[in-house]
Motif scaffolding. Structure first.
Motif, PDB file in Angstrom:
ATOM      1  N   SER A 247       0.945  -1.266   0.019  1.00 38.90           N
ATOM      2  CA  SER A 247      -0.077  -0.046   0.088  1.00 38.90           C
ATOM      3  C   SER A 247       0.960   1.250   0.060  1.00 38.90           C
ATOM      4  O   SER A 247       1.810   1.115   0.788  1.00 38.90           O
TER       5      SER A 247
ATOM      6  N   THR B 247       1.002   5.833  -1.169  1.00 41.88           N
ATOM      7  CA  THR B 247       0.484   7.073  -1.256  1.00 41.88           C
ATOM      8  C   THR B 247       1.071   7.884  -2.469  1.00 41.88           C
ATOM      9  O   THR B 247       2.439   8.083  -2.535  1.00 41.88           O
TER      10      THR B 247
ATOM     11  N   ARG C 220      -3.362  10.196  -2.626  1.00 45.29           N
ATOM     12  CA  ARG C 220      -4.208   9.028  -2.668  1.00 45.29           C
ATOM     13  C   ARG C 220      -3.527   7.903  -2.649  1.00 45.29           C
ATOM     14  O   ARG C 220      -2.478   7.342  -3.069  1.00 45.29           O
ATOM     15  N   LYS C 221      -4.082   6.935  -1.664  1.00 48.46           N
ATOM     16  CA  LYS C 221      -3.600   5.615  -1.333  1.00 48.46           C
ATOM     17  C   LYS C 221      -4.131   4.649  -2.491  1.00 48.46           C
ATOM     18  O   LYS C 221      -5.122   4.549  -2.821  1.00 48.46           O
ATOM     19  N   VAL C 222      -2.865   4.032  -2.591  1.00 51.56           N
ATOM     20  CA  VAL C 222      -3.082   2.790  -3.669  1.00 51.56           C
ATOM     21  C   VAL C 222      -2.321   1.461  -3.295  1.00 51.56           C
ATOM     22  O   VAL C 222      -1.578   1.564  -2.637  1.00 51.56           O
ATOM     23  N   VAL C 223      -3.269   0.336  -3.631  1.00 54.09           N
ATOM     24  CA  VAL C 223      -2.641  -0.784  -3.109  1.00 54.09           C
ATOM     25  C   VAL C 223      -2.625  -1.712  -4.436  1.00 54.09           C
ATOM     26  O   VAL C 223      -2.943  -1.549  -5.556  1.00 54.09           O
TER      27      VAL C 223
ATOM     28  N   GLN D 154     -13.334   2.171  -7.086  1.00 54.68           N
ATOM     29  CA  GLN D 154     -13.663   1.798  -5.810  1.00 54.68           C
ATOM     30  C   GLN D 154     -12.318   2.141  -4.864  1.00 54.68           C
ATOM     31  O   GLN D 154     -11.293   2.195  -5.259  1.00 54.68           O
ATOM     32  N   THR D 155     -12.661   2.113  -3.551  1.00 58.78           N
ATOM     33  CA  THR D 155     -11.697   2.071  -2.733  1.00 58.78           C
ATOM     34  C   THR D 155     -11.413   0.948  -1.933  1.00 58.78           C
ATOM     35  O   THR D 155     -12.345   0.125  -1.680  1.00 58.78           O
ATOM     36  N   PRO D 156     -10.210   0.524  -1.546  1.00 56.21           N
ATOM     37  CA  PRO D 156      -9.092   1.417  -1.742  1.00 56.21           C
ATOM     38  C   PRO D 156      -8.765   1.180  -3.260  1.00 56.21           C
ATOM     39  O   PRO D 156      -9.011   0.495  -3.945  1.00 56.21           O
ATOM     40  N   TYR D 157      -8.018   2.422  -3.856  1.00 57.46           N
ATOM     41  CA  TYR D 157      -7.644   2.272  -5.353  1.00 57.46           C
ATOM     42  C   TYR D 157      -6.590   1.149  -5.622  1.00 57.46           C
ATOM     43  O   TYR D 157      -5.804   1.091  -4.673  1.00 57.46           O
ATOM     44  N   PHE D 158      -6.546   0.815  -6.824  1.00 55.01           N
ATOM     45  CA  PHE D 158      -5.768  -0.359  -6.850  1.00 55.01           C
ATOM     46  C   PHE D 158      -5.126  -0.787  -8.184  1.00 55.01           C
ATOM     47  O   PHE D 158      -5.387  -0.029  -9.201  1.00 55.01           O
TER      48      PHE D 158
END
Length: 127
Positions: free
Chosen positions: A10, A12, A17-20, A88-92
């Motif tokens: 994970s 930022t 924005r948090k991205v996984v 959708q969250t988390p962003y991926f």
């Protein structure tokens, strides 16, 4: 056995924005690509670094929920592209690949040595 919903990392992006990256994406799609180096740890770091320190971020031409992140890879003399889905969250992360051109517009973020960091909202930022 790998849990398909396990988060490998994970991070930022520069826009906060948090991205996984999910294991199902990594092992089920990305790892099977031809342009993946044998050192998978190195590739994971490359994907994460592209998200954290991109040269540019741009909107997808054909999917309003996706953006392209680009970082230049000198060892290949190409850009590393990472596609992220924001539906959708988390962003991926959806996928990653090498490319010689930036294939998106409008750019919403450019980090240029010549001009500094440029952040735009739905604007056409020119290189």
């Amino acid at each position: 056995m790998v849990n398909k919903d396990e988060i490998i990392f994970s991070t930022t992006d520069p826009l906060g924005r948090k991205v996984v990256l999910y294991s199902s994406t990594w092992y089920g799609h990305i790892e099977k690509r031809d342009d993946i180096p044998e050192d998978m740890v190195e590739k994971l770091e490359e994907v994460k670094n592209t998200l954290e320190n991109p040269y540019a971020i741009g909107k997808s031409f054909d999917n309003e929920n996706r953006e392209f992140y680009y970082a230049f890879d000198e060892s290949y003399n190409k850009y590393t592209a990472v596609i992220v889905d924001f539906s959708q969250t988390p962003y991926f992360v959806v996928t990653t690949f090498k490319t010689q051109r930036l294939k998106c517009k409008p750019f919403i973020y450019i980090n240029s040595i010549e001009y500094g960091t440029i952040i735009g909202k739905e604007e056409n930022l020119e290189e």
